[in-house]
Design an enzyme around this catalytic site. Structure first.
Site, PDB file in Angstrom:
ATOM      1  N   GLU A 127       0.800  -1.235   0.000  1.00  0.00           N
ATOM      2  CA  GLU A 127       0.000   0.000   0.000  1.00  0.00           C
ATOM      3  C   GLU A 127       0.828   1.279   0.000  1.00  0.00           C
ATOM      4  OE1 GLU A 127      -2.781  -0.503   3.245  1.00  0.00           O
ATOM      5  OE2 GLU A 127      -3.548  -2.366   2.422  1.00  0.00           O
ATOM      6  N   ASN A 169       2.050  -5.243  -3.128  1.00  0.00           N
ATOM      7  CA  ASN A 169       0.631  -5.526  -2.866  1.00  0.00           C
ATOM      8  C   ASN A 169      -0.117  -4.222  -2.586  1.00  0.00           C
ATOM      9  OD1 ASN A 169      -1.420  -7.619  -2.238  1.00  0.00           O
ATOM     10  ND2 ASN A 169      -1.303  -6.848  -0.138  1.00  0.00           N
ATOM     11  N   HIS A 205     -10.610  -5.920  -2.493  1.00  0.00           N
ATOM     12  CA  HIS A 205     -11.678  -5.700  -1.506  1.00  0.00           C
ATOM     13  C   HIS A 205     -12.808  -4.947  -2.217  1.00  0.00           C
ATOM     14  CE1 HIS A 205      -9.323  -7.031   1.903  1.00  0.00           C
ATOM     15  NE2 HIS A 205      -8.329  -6.242   1.553  1.00  0.00           N
ATOM     16  N   GLU A 234      -6.386 -10.587  -1.296  1.00  0.00           N
ATOM     17  CA  GLU A 234      -7.209 -10.318  -0.096  1.00  0.00           C
ATOM     18  C   GLU A 234      -8.686 -10.243  -0.480  1.00  0.00           C
ATOM     19  OE1 GLU A 234      -5.750  -6.938   2.136  1.00  0.00           O
ATOM     20  OE2 GLU A 234      -3.659  -7.500   1.820  1.00  0.00           O
ATOM     21  N   ASP A 236     -12.441 -10.101  -0.924  1.00  0.00           N
ATOM     22  CA  ASP A 236     -13.753 -10.180  -0.277  1.00  0.00           C
ATOM     23  C   ASP A 236     -14.701  -9.276  -1.054  1.00  0.00           C
ATOM     24  OD1 ASP A 236     -12.930  -7.669   0.786  1.00  0.00           O
ATOM     25  OD2 ASP A 236     -12.627  -8.497   2.795  1.00  0.00           O
TER      26      ASP A 236
END
Ligand code: G3I
Length: 304
Positions: A127, A169, A205, A234, A236
């Site tokens: 990030e 990432n 996400h 990650e 979701d």
């Protein structure tokens, strides 16, 4: 296949989940974990605040529990994350300049060396780019040590664990936009100059404000074309029922359509395990039952 991992393996991919060490005593959780997944990412246990709570004092107990569980069950591990502006211990937050740079290099060296040979891929830097349209780096204490901090982190990780794939990432880089363009430019530059980078992680996400982008597959492909693996790290997706199921299937199909998309990791097992305080973004309900999103994911892995 009849499980996520088996079905992904038939397509040459892994299927992983984030794991929390304090849930390894939950029989329902562990039952699903070891039935369905062949890759694990420690959700918090390898972060800087967890592994180096005071300077040069390293604590690996919770991370070791996850690694030991994975090894005992034939699962590989994605390490997460060596250098990040968030979840820094207080002593790091109070450092700057060359002292912070040295602390970062020492941290990466010690953690990646400790786990040498046990990690499939490390999220070396997490990030580091700004949201919005600036296309710039995120302002952070690490960034203020100098723009070269990211390549220093990657070179340090390579020296400490030459066998681990080294990933950058981030989130909101899943489609083509100013932020992902900036990451793309960095990866392209690293490849041109021989800075060691092997993979790019797309957190993925998703919710109503940030849906699965129409150009998701195209974005994964353009990064893969730079000569790196791409991974969904990650995943979701907020929602429920058929709409959520369709979105999960779209993500799976996008990865399967990109030969260098080597695997998919969901960010937790049951809805109740999610970092999101409310909502139902995962593949299993709170009781551990398979949701329509699970079935759609499995079918998509199996070519449906
Ligand atoms: O363990 C402590 C506990 O001792 C304390 O009493 C409690 C009080 O707040 O906090 C507990 O720590 C929490 C930790 O999760 C473990 O549950 C932290 O407050 C909480 O901030 C932390 O949240 C994590 C978050 O990263 C922190 O940034 C989430 O679990 C984790 O899912 C989330 O994961 C991030 C990825 O690393 C990077 N990408 C985004 C993703 C979602 O935010």
């Amino acid at each position: 296949g009849t499980t996520l991992a088996a079905s992904a393996a038939e397509r040459g991919r892994y299927f992983g989940t984030a794991v929390a060490a304090n849930k390894l005593s939950d029989a329902t959780y562990v039952g699903i974990l070891n039935r369905e997944f062949d890759m694990v990412t420690p959700e918090n246990e390898m972060k800087w605040d967890a592994t180096e709570p005071s300077q040069n004092t390293f604590t690996f107990g919770n991370a070791d529990r996850i690694v030991a569980s994975a090894q005992a069950n034939g699962q590989r591990v994605r390490g997460h994350a060596l250098a990040w502006h968030s979840q820094q211990p207080g002593w790091v937050q109070n450092l700057s300049g060359s002292a912070l740079r040295s602390a970062m290099v020492n941290h990466i060296t010690r953690v990646a060396s400790y786990y040498r040979g046990k990690i499939y891929a490390w999220d070396v830097v997490n990030e580091a780019f700004a949201d919005g349209g600036s296309g710039g780096r995120r302002d952070s204490n690490l960034q203020r040590t100098g723009n070269d901090w990211i390549e220093v982190a990657f070179r340090t990780a390579r020296a400490a664990d030459p066998g681990a794939k080294l990933c950058y990432n981030d989130y909101n880089t899943d489609g083509q936009n100013a932020k992902s363009n900036a990451v793309y430019a960095m990866v392209s530059d690293f490849k041109a100059r021989g800075v060691p980078i092997d993979c790019v992680g797309f957190q993925s996400h998703f919710n109503a404000q940030s849906p699965v982008p129409a150009d998701y597959q195209a974005n994964l492909q353009r990064f893969a074309d730079l000569g790196v693996d791409v991974q969904i790290t990650e995943l979701d997706i907020e929602g429920s029922g058929t709409a959520q199921a369709d979105n999960y299937a779209r993500v799976v199909r996008a990865c399967l359509a990109v030969s260098r998309c080597t695997g998919i990791t969901v960010w937790g097992i049951r809805d109740s395990d999610s970092w999101r305080a409310s909502g139902t973004p995962l593949l299993f309900d709170a009781a551990g039952n398979k949701k329509p999103a699970y079935t759609a994911t499995l079918n998509a892995l199996n070519g449906g």
